[in-house]
Enzyme design. Structure first.
Site, mmCIF file in Angstrom:
data_model
loop_
_atom_site.group_PDB
_atom_site.id
_atom_site.type_symbol
_atom_site.label_atom_id
_atom_site.label_comp_id
_atom_site.label_asym_id
_atom_site.label_seq_id
_atom_site.Cartn_x
_atom_site.Cartn_y
_atom_site.Cartn_z
ATOM 1 N N ASP A 38 0.837 -1.204 0.000
ATOM 2 C CA ASP A 38 0.000 0.000 0.000
ATOM 3 C C ASP A 38 0.876 1.259 0.000
ATOM 4 O O ASP A 38 1.678 1.465 0.904
ATOM 5 C CB ASP A 38 -0.892 -0.005 1.246
ATOM 6 C CG ASP A 38 -1.837 1.180 1.286
ATOM 7 O OD1 ASP A 38 -2.983 1.032 0.854
ATOM 8 O OD2 ASP A 38 -1.430 2.266 1.756
ATOM 9 N N TYR A 43 2.730 9.974 -0.183
ATOM 10 C CA TYR A 43 3.835 9.411 0.597
ATOM 11 C C TYR A 43 5.191 9.730 -0.026
ATOM 12 O O TYR A 43 6.225 9.565 0.613
ATOM 13 C CB TYR A 43 3.703 7.888 0.720
ATOM 14 C CG TYR A 43 2.449 7.393 1.388
ATOM 15 C CD1 TYR A 43 1.562 8.256 2.028
ATOM 16 C CD2 TYR A 43 2.136 6.033 1.370
ATOM 17 C CE1 TYR A 43 0.406 7.782 2.627
ATOM 18 C CE2 TYR A 43 0.984 5.550 1.972
ATOM 19 C CZ TYR A 43 0.120 6.427 2.593
ATOM 20 O OH TYR A 43 -1.026 5.941 3.175
ATOM 21 N N LYS A 68 -2.876 5.865 -4.044
ATOM 22 C CA LYS A 68 -3.973 6.786 -3.721
ATOM 23 C C LYS A 68 -3.732 8.142 -4.364
ATOM 24 O O LYS A 68 -2.581 8.580 -4.502
ATOM 25 C CB LYS A 68 -4.097 6.952 -2.202
ATOM 26 C CG LYS A 68 -4.138 5.654 -1.434
ATOM 27 C CD LYS A 68 -4.216 5.875 0.068
ATOM 28 C CE LYS A 68 -3.826 4.618 0.814
ATOM 29 N NZ LYS A 68 -2.369 4.401 0.840
ATOM 30 N N HIS A 101 -7.716 9.382 -1.839
ATOM 31 C CA HIS A 101 -7.083 9.355 -0.517
ATOM 32 C C HIS A 101 -7.966 9.999 0.557
ATOM 33 O O HIS A 101 -8.074 9.488 1.681
ATOM 34 C CB HIS A 101 -5.731 10.064 -0.591
ATOM 35 C CG HIS A 101 -4.750 9.613 0.436
ATOM 36 N ND1 HIS A 101 -3.390 9.623 0.236
ATOM 37 C CD2 HIS A 101 -4.914 9.139 1.686
ATOM 38 C CE1 HIS A 101 -2.774 9.178 1.312
ATOM 39 N NE2 HIS A 101 -3.683 8.885 2.217
#
Length: 271
Positions: A38, A43, A68, A101
């Site tokens: 994931d 990120y 996401k 997200h």
């Protein structure tokens, strides 16, 4: 509604992991048997995650990859452009699951607009499945009422013993959605809970393993983040723990609505 794609249990979360750290984490997890990774555009580690997947030499089709799309990429077809950028960084032709997200803050961008674009990305083959993250009960109902709704497979939300999120979890599951639980260890806070420590001692396990087993007992996919192979192995073994009804009831009592992920742009959470 029927779910077309099953998410592997467990997944490896990569939030806050960067560069060589995330590469090592993903490679060791895959070596141990994880098959669900994931990540997210926010990120800023998709390139490293993609590199780790390639270097693992595990066939691409055996690995379930989730990414996401951040809420600043929701207008028009921008979600499609954002997903293309994620694929370029991952160096993948497709992801298995693409999530929104966070819902558009204050409903600024209509849900029909961005979920429609996300579903278009699925039709284009950029992702095998679509889903949402951090959606409330009302937002789930709105999403499922849209044409794209029949293709939504999951709502990824925060779930751990200190935040059971029971109403939302049960609502999603009653609608045929899988629930993915992030931060299942409440960024380590569960380790300090005497109830979890006591149950862990009875099972010759750790408080973290008990917390993961409890989340999984609710038919929730867990995606703990870990950089140490020993912890990753322990997380896998946690899913083999068989908690008693009494264990689960005791852990249920720990729910105090203690939310870790609660940024200013969060929706109005369900109580």
């Amino acid at each position: 509604m029927s779910v077309a794609i099953a998410l592997p249990q467990p997944g490896l979360g990569t939030f806050r992991l960067q560069d060589d750290v995330v590469i090592a984490s993903v490679k060791s997890a895959l070596e141990l048997g994880y098959r669900h990774i994931d990540t997210a555009a926010m990120y800023d580690n998709e390139a490293a995650v993609g590199r780790a997947i390639r270097e693992s030499q595990i066939p691409r089709e055996e690995i379930f990859v989730t990414t996401k799309i951040w809420f600043d990429r929701l207008r028009g077809d921008d979600a499609i452009a954002a997903l293309r950028e994620s694929l370029a960084k991952l160096e993948l032709d497709y992801v298995d699951l693409a999530l929104i997200h966070w819902p558009s803050p204050n409903g600024e961008v209509p849900m029909a607009e961005y979920l429609g674009a996300l579903d278009k990305a699925r039709e284009m083959g950029l992702t095998r499945a679509i889903g949402v993250s951090n959606f409330t009960i009302a937002q789930i109902d709105e999403a499922l009422s849209l044409p794209a709704g029949k293709h939504i497979v999951t709502n990824q939300i925060e779930v751990h013993p200190l935040l059971a999120n029971t109403k939302l979890v049960q609502h999603c599951q009653s609608k045929g959605l899988q629930v993915t639980g992030y931060m299942p260890l409440a960024v380590g806070k569960v380790m300090d809970e005497p109830v979890l420590q006591d149950i862990a001692a009875n099972h010759k396990a750790t408080a973290a393993q008990v917390a993961l087993a409890w989340v999984a007992s609710k038919n929730i996919i867990v995606i703990p983040s870990s950089t140490k192979p020993a912890h990753q192995k322990a997380n896998l073994e946690a899913l083999e723990l068989s908690l008693s009804a009494d264990d689960i009831a005791r852990i249920d009592q720990l729910d105090r609505g203690e939310r870790v992920a609660n940024p200013p742009f969060s929706p109005a959470w369900d109580q």
